[in-house]
Design a protein around this motif. Structure first.
Motif, PDB file in Angstrom:
ATOM      1  N   ARG A   1       0.842  -1.171   0.000  1.00 26.32           N
ATOM      2  CA  ARG A   1       0.000   0.000   0.000  1.00 26.32           C
ATOM      3  C   ARG A   1       0.886   1.231   0.000  1.00 26.32           C
ATOM      4  N   ARG A   2       0.546   2.188  -0.845  1.00 25.50           N
ATOM      5  CA  ARG A   2       1.360   3.383  -0.975  1.00 25.50           C
ATOM      6  C   ARG A   2       0.985   4.445   0.052  1.00 25.50           C
ATOM      7  N   ALA A   3      -0.214   4.335   0.633  1.00 26.84           N
ATOM      8  CA  ALA A   3      -0.621   5.343   1.610  1.00 26.84           C
ATOM      9  C   ALA A   3       0.260   5.273   2.852  1.00 26.84           C
ATOM     10  N   GLY A   4       0.494   6.427   3.450  1.00 21.81           N
ATOM     11  CA  GLY A   4       1.314   6.476   4.657  1.00 21.81           C
ATOM     12  C   GLY A   4       0.618   5.814   5.832  1.00 21.81           C
ATOM     13  N   GLN A   5       1.399   5.231   6.718  1.00 25.67           N
ATOM     14  CA  GLN A   5       0.841   4.615   7.916  1.00 25.67           C
ATOM     15  C   GLN A   5       0.678   5.654   9.011  1.00 25.67           C
ATOM     16  N   LYS A   6      -0.444   5.640   9.642  1.00 24.89           N
ATOM     17  CA  LYS A   6      -0.698   6.483  10.803  1.00 24.89           C
ATOM     18  C   LYS A   6      -0.905   5.583  12.006  1.00 24.89           C
ATOM     19  N   VAL A   7      -0.334   5.958  13.112  1.00 27.95           N
ATOM     20  CA  VAL A   7      -0.481   5.158  14.323  1.00 27.95           C
ATOM     21  C   VAL A   7      -1.952   5.074  14.693  1.00 27.95           C
ATOM     22  N   GLN A   8      -2.426   3.860  14.920  1.00 17.73           N
ATOM     23  CA  GLN A   8      -3.817   3.676  15.290  1.00 17.73           C
ATOM     24  C   GLN A   8      -4.109   4.382  16.619  1.00 17.73           C
ATOM     25  N   PRO A   9      -5.222   5.124  16.700  1.00 15.26           N
ATOM     26  CA  PRO A   9      -5.508   5.893  17.924  1.00 15.26           C
ATOM     27  C   PRO A   9      -5.524   5.042  19.184  1.00 15.26           C
ATOM     28  N   GLN A  10      -6.073   3.826  19.079  1.00 17.28           N
ATOM     29  CA  GLN A  10      -6.138   2.987  20.269  1.00 17.28           C
ATOM     30  C   GLN A  10      -4.743   2.562  20.721  1.00 17.28           C
ATOM     31  N   LEU A  11      -3.826   2.359  19.758  1.00 15.16           N
ATOM     32  CA  LEU A  11      -2.451   2.018  20.127  1.00 15.16           C
ATOM     33  C   LEU A  11      -1.747   3.209  20.767  1.00 15.16           C
ATOM     34  N   ARG A  12      -2.018   4.411  20.243  1.00  9.89           N
ATOM     35  CA  ARG A  12      -1.411   5.598  20.836  1.00  9.89           C
ATOM     36  C   ARG A  12      -1.887   5.800  22.272  1.00  9.89           C
ATOM     37  N   ARG A  13      -3.191   5.592  22.494  1.00  6.13           N
ATOM     38  CA  ARG A  13      -3.718   5.727  23.863  1.00  6.13           C
ATOM     39  C   ARG A  13      -3.095   4.687  24.781  1.00  6.13           C
ATOM     40  N   LEU A  14      -2.939   3.466  24.260  1.00  7.44           N
ATOM     41  CA  LEU A  14      -2.353   2.408  25.074  1.00  7.44           C
ATOM     42  C   LEU A  14      -0.905   2.743  25.435  1.00  7.44           C
ATOM     43  N   LEU A  15      -0.160   3.281  24.482  1.00  8.40           N
ATOM     44  CA  LEU A  15       1.208   3.693  24.775  1.00  8.40           C
ATOM     45  C   LEU A  15       1.238   4.732  25.896  1.00  8.40           C
ATOM     46  N   ASP A  16       0.330   5.691  25.834  1.00  5.63           N
ATOM     47  CA  ASP A  16       0.279   6.733  26.857  1.00  5.63           C
ATOM     48  C   ASP A  16       0.000   6.162  28.245  1.00  5.63           C
ATOM     49  N   ASP A  17      -0.781   5.067  28.278  1.00  3.67           N
ATOM     50  CA  ASP A  17      -1.148   4.481  29.573  1.00  3.67           C
ATOM     51  C   ASP A  17      -0.068   3.544  30.122  1.00  3.67           C
ATOM     52  N   LEU A  18       0.831   3.064  29.277  1.00  5.29           N
ATOM     53  CA  LEU A  18       1.854   2.108  29.722  1.00  5.29           C
ATOM     54  C   LEU A  18       3.058   2.868  30.296  1.00  5.29           C
ATOM     55  N   THR A  19       2.883   3.392  31.475  1.00  8.07           N
ATOM     56  CA  THR A  19       3.958   4.196  32.077  1.00  8.07           C
ATOM     57  C   THR A  19       5.045   3.332  32.713  1.00  8.07           C
TER      58      THR A  19
END
Length: 290
Positions: A101-119
């Motif tokens: 796929r030529r479209a750019g990858q964007k971090v999935q919102p749920q993964l970004r939220r999970l990263l923020d919570d994994l302190t």
């Protein structure tokens, strides 16, 4: 990768796999005398797969396409593991590899939220080509400050081979690096026409002899689970279990996490790093172009 190039790669992969086997390991008689080639002979593989030696020879020479039954027979004959079988079938186009796929990858919102919570747990999100799309503060403290790496060069395999600090951070750098190369081969099978992946392989092949040798070995592996030992400059010796979670909304994005058993020195070391990292280390990258 053109059709002929894929056939040639399939042939090289078969040669590399038969070179790893001996008659004894596959149940064939072994005279014990000298052999002109390492591993199994072509005729021995053909015998095990119940195909003619001429047919198998043409497969290794990249001159013909293999049918699904023949691929299955070769999988059994060469004692291929699941990852290796998947790679063989991908090269043969059975099932067809997914188009890049030529479209750019964007971090999935749920993964970004999970990263923020994994302190208290280091974690990163990897995309196609093992590009690093996002991370949390503890991952930056444990591995490197990803924000200091230019976005288009923010790739895990490139980091392993080009950052000298990685060779001292990972206690068994050789195993880590070889596994990365094998995982990148799986990416190449999925996306044979990806120009950025081809450029990455070319860059590392030119600048690193070990990468070039290991890429030529045609080993394959997938991201799954494992254990890594680190010699961290601040936290000392760390032995971490790692696991991967695949995003259902984008199977090309995987959350990689490192954990430790509570009460162990590694667990205490992660808590120390988490405390040290709360000074504002960046937690994720901007959206990464694909």
């Amino acid at each position: 990768m053109s059709s002929s190039a894929r056939l040639n790669e399939l042939g090289e992969f078969l040669k590399a796999r038969r070179a790893e086997l001996s008659p004894r390991t596959v149940g064939l008689p072994d005279s014990g005398g000298p052999r002109r080639v390492p591993g199994l002979r072509r005729e021995e593989v053909a015998q095990l797969a119940a195909i003619s030696t001429d047919y198998y020879t043409r497969l290794e020479q990249g001159r013909i396409r293999a049918s699904t039954p023949v691929l299955s027979a070769l999988t059994r004959a060469l004692h291929l593991q699941d990852d290796q079988r998947a790679y063989l079938f991908s090269l043969a186009g059975k099932p067809s590899a997914r188009s890049p796929r030529r479209a750019g990858q964007k971090v999935q919102p749920q993964l970004r939220r999970l990263l923020d919570d994994l302190t208290a747990t280091p974690a990163i999100v990897m995309g196609r080509r093992m590009d690093i799309l996002a991370w949390n503060a503890l991952a930056a403290a444990m591995i490197t400050d990803f924000a200091q790496i230019p976005e288009k060069r923010r790739n895990y395999v490139r980091l392993i081979f080009t950052d000298p600090a990685m060779r001292t951070l990972y206690s068994d750098w050789t195993t880590v690096a070889r596994t990365c190369v094998a995982q990148l081969r799986m990416e190449a099978a999925k996306y044979p026409d990806d120009p950025r992946l081809a450029a990455l392989v070319g860059e590392l092949s030119v600048h690193d002899e070990q990468f070039r040798q290991w890429w030529a070995a045609h080993d394959v592996a997938t991201l799954s689970v494992g254990t890594k030992s680190l010699h961290h400059p601040l936290a000392g010796e760390l032995t971490l279990d790692w696991d991967t979670l695949t995003a259902t909304t984008d199977p090309d994005q995987q959350l990689v996490i490192w954990t430790a058993e509570p009460g162990t020195p590694t667990y205490d070391g992660l808590r120390f790093l988490a405390s040290w990292a709360t000074g504002g280390a960046p937690r994720s990258s901007p959206e990464t172009a694909g």
